[in-house]
Write a protein that holds these residues in place. Structure first.
Motif, short mmCIF file in Angstrom:
data_model
loop_
_atom_site.label_atom_id
_atom_site.label_comp_id
_atom_site.label_asym_id
_atom_site.label_seq_id
_atom_site.Cartn_x
_atom_site.Cartn_y
_atom_site.Cartn_z
N LEU A 171 0.85 -1.19 0.00
CA LEU A 171 0.00 0.00 0.00
C LEU A 171 0.89 1.24 0.00
CD1 LEU A 171 -2.79 1.34 0.18
CD2 LEU A 171 -2.62 1.18 2.67
N ILE A 172 0.67 2.10 -0.99
CA ILE A 172 1.44 3.33 -1.12
C ILE A 172 0.49 4.51 -0.95
CG2 ILE A 172 2.88 4.73 -2.64
CD1 ILE A 172 3.88 2.19 -3.91
N VAL A 173 0.81 5.40 -0.02
CA VAL A 173 -0.05 6.54 0.27
C VAL A 173 0.78 7.81 0.23
CG1 VAL A 173 -1.66 7.59 1.90
CG2 VAL A 173 -1.51 5.10 1.74
N ASP A 174 0.38 8.74 -0.65
CA ASP A 174 1.03 10.05 -0.71
C ASP A 174 0.24 11.00 0.20
OD1 ASP A 174 2.72 12.08 -1.38
OD2 ASP A 174 2.51 11.87 -3.54
N THR A 210 0.82 -6.50 5.18
CA THR A 210 0.91 -5.54 4.07
C THR A 210 2.13 -4.63 4.26
OG1 THR A 210 -1.45 -5.49 3.58
CG2 THR A 210 -0.19 -3.54 2.97
N THR A 211 2.84 -4.39 3.18
CA THR A 211 3.97 -3.46 3.18
C THR A 211 3.44 -2.06 2.96
OG1 THR A 211 5.45 -5.17 2.32
CG2 THR A 211 6.13 -2.87 2.02
N LEU A 212 3.86 -1.10 3.77
CA LEU A 212 3.37 0.28 3.68
C LEU A 212 4.50 1.22 3.29
CD1 LEU A 212 1.23 2.54 4.23
CD2 LEU A 212 2.04 2.55 6.60
N LEU A 213 4.20 2.08 2.29
CA LEU A 213 5.11 3.16 1.92
C LEU A 213 4.31 4.45 2.03
CD1 LEU A 213 7.97 3.77 0.93
CD2 LEU A 213 7.14 3.57 -1.41
N LEU A 214 4.69 5.31 2.96
CA LEU A 214 3.91 6.51 3.29
C LEU A 214 4.75 7.76 3.08
CD1 LEU A 214 1.43 7.92 4.69
CD2 LEU A 214 2.62 7.53 6.85
N VAL A 215 4.21 8.68 2.27
CA VAL A 215 4.83 9.99 2.11
C VAL A 215 3.99 11.00 2.87
CG1 VAL A 215 5.30 11.87 0.51
CG2 VAL A 215 5.96 9.55 -0.08
N ALA A 249 -8.26 9.20 10.92
CA ALA A 249 -8.11 8.16 11.94
C ALA A 249 -8.68 6.83 11.44
CB ALA A 249 -8.83 8.59 13.22
N LYS A 250 -9.79 6.90 10.72
CA LYS A 250 -10.41 5.69 10.17
C LYS A 250 -9.50 5.04 9.13
CE LYS A 250 -14.87 4.29 8.19
NZ LYS A 250 -16.17 4.79 7.70
N CYS A 251 -8.88 5.86 8.29
CA CYS A 251 -7.96 5.34 7.26
C CYS A 251 -6.75 4.68 7.91
CB CYS A 251 -7.50 6.46 6.34
SG CYS A 251 -8.79 7.11 5.25
N ARG A 259 -7.47 1.31 9.31
CA ARG A 259 -7.47 0.27 8.28
C ARG A 259 -6.04 -0.07 7.85
NH1 ARG A 259 -11.40 -0.14 3.02
NH2 ARG A 259 -12.73 -0.97 4.66
N ILE A 260 -5.20 0.96 7.70
CA ILE A 260 -3.80 0.73 7.33
C ILE A 260 -3.10 -0.13 8.39
CG2 ILE A 260 -1.56 1.88 7.06
CD1 ILE A 260 -3.06 4.20 5.71
#
Length: 431
Positions: A167-170, A196-201, A182-184, A187-188
């Motif tokens: 999951l990639i989130v900008d 799940t692998t997370l990449l967050l900017v 907070a809801k997002c 879920r993350i």
């Protein structure tokens, strides 16, 4: 599954001296080069393993969004290679891929099919998508009538309709309200717990520390640091606020003393603008006769700290050079949010309960200190200093006021609602 490998990646864009130079390059027999290359990213080597949560930080123009676009395949690297292992979901730009004239429901089907889902799968997941987005009847209205918050609600719901491997989130989530953010993130976090692998900017150091175990700092198109999220966010704040790589000798004293000189505070020249945390957009005004020439922010652990932990006792010093004689002067202090909300203001008369009385002679330099716990929520705040003359119980004459002149960052691992920490206590009373 769920890994990313970036090897020797660089990205450059062609720049032509004129619109005709591009055509001339295309038409020339040997394709003579008529452009220059502008490198946005160079020599990027990053490896993210399955289940890792990694944040990407950097000032504007550092190349964060370009890197994410190459990872997601929306643009191609000029050099190097990127290897993706697993199914990826990305939320890079607000409502990216949504057609403004189609309804939210129609866009869900189109965006879902672009993510590789079958129409039947999307129809089966539609009730859950609607419930998570919480946009009500707007789901059947054209997207062009949506607010930015509604668009990001629907976009996130589509991107996460099923647990992705990556999951990639900008920065898109920053548009949403606090409740939906907070809801997002809930879920993350559920995805993270399930591999799940997370990449967050994000431009929020607090979000990176809270949701990422590791972080990468981009500077000038290169990886400047790859370490724990706490270490990288501190370095990022140093870069953001202009703190030098090595603290000057006059900023090393971290334990307050009664001697202004021991803190390296200027006794002659105006060096206020050279200090870490100085805010160039300050508003300076006053009638003259005195000048605020230096300041120091100090905690028990550091001088000019890039991060002040919430509720830490903090000292604010500032030095004033007087050009005239004054029978009575009153130093003042003001703390505001970035939006301009006044959080707390005081002066020597109020803080001393009327006992402080200061005079000044021409040519003298005096240093004043306000001390307080930073009982605030996570965020950035603006500090103002002022020096006035006259009776504080009547009208004060502003001599020099440097409003919004210092930017500080308060950090807090567990946040509350609002701005100020009123330190409520709680107790359950049995019936």
């Amino acid at each position: 599954m769920g890994s990313i490998t970036v090897s020797g990646v660089g990205k450059a864009y062609k720049f032509y001296s004129s619109r005709w130079a591009r055509l001339a390059e295309w038409l020339s027999p040997f394709h003579k080069r008529r452009h220059t290359l502008k490198w946005v990213l160079q020599d990027i080597n990053v490896s993210i393993g399955q289940g890792e949560s990694v944040g990407v930080l950097g000032v504007n123009g550092a190349g964060k969004s370009t890197l994410l676009k190459m990872i997601t395949g929306t643009t191609q690297p000029t050099t190097g290679s990127i290897s993706i292992n697993g199914r990826m979901a990305a939320l890079l730009e607000l409502g990216m891929g949504f057609h403004p004239d189609f309804t939210g429901r129609q866009n869900v089907f189109m965006a879902g099919q672009l993510l590789g889902y079958q129409a039947g799968e999307i129809a089966e997941l539609m009730p859950e998508i609607e419930a998570f987005a919480e946009i009500g009847d707007y789901i059947d209205q054209p997207v062009r009538v949506y607010s930015s918050g509604m668009q990001v609600r629907l976009a996130f719901s589509v991107a996460t309709m099923k647990k992705p491997d990556i999951l990639i989130v900008d920065e898109a989530l920053s548009v949403g309200d606090a409740y939906f953010q907070a809801k997002c993130f809930q879920r993350i976090n559920n995805f993270r717990q399930n591999g799940t692998t997370l990449l967050l900017v994000s431009h929020s150091p607090g979000d990176v520390v809270k949701h990422c175990d590791r972080a990468i700092l981009l500077k000038g198109g290169r990886v400047a640091m790859d370490s724990s999220s706490r270490e990288v966010t501190n370095r990022y704040l140093d870069e953001l606020f202009g703190k030098p790589d090595e603290a000057p000798a006059d900023a090393e004293a971290s334990i307050p003393t009664d001697s202004a000189a021991a803190h390296g505070l200027s006794q002659h020249d105006d060096v206020f603008h050279s200090r870490p945390g100085y805010h160039p957009s300050e508003h300076r005004w006053g009638h003259g006769g005195a000048s605020i020439i230096d300041f120091l922010v100090s905690t028990p652990d550091a001088s000019y700290p890039s991060r002040i932990e919430s509720n830490t006792q903090t000292e604010f010093y500032f030095t004033v050079r007087f050009d005239s004689d004054f029978d009575q002067v009153v130093p003042g202090f003001l703390l505001k949010t970035l939006e301009g909300i006044f959080l707390y203001g005081t002066n020597s008369y109020l803080s001393s309960r009327g006992t402080a009385h200061h005079s000044a002679q021409a040519g003298s330099v005096q240093t004043y200190r306000f001390s307080m716990p930073m009982a605030l929520n996570e965020g950035h705040y603006l500090v103002s200093f002022g020096i006035s003359s006259g009776d504080p119980r009547q009208d004060l004459v502003p001599l020099d006021r440097r409003y919004d002149s210092v930017l500080i960052h308060v950090g807090r691992d567990v946040q509350f609602w609002g701005i100020a920490d009123l330190r409520a206590t709680y107790q359950q009373l049995n019936a």
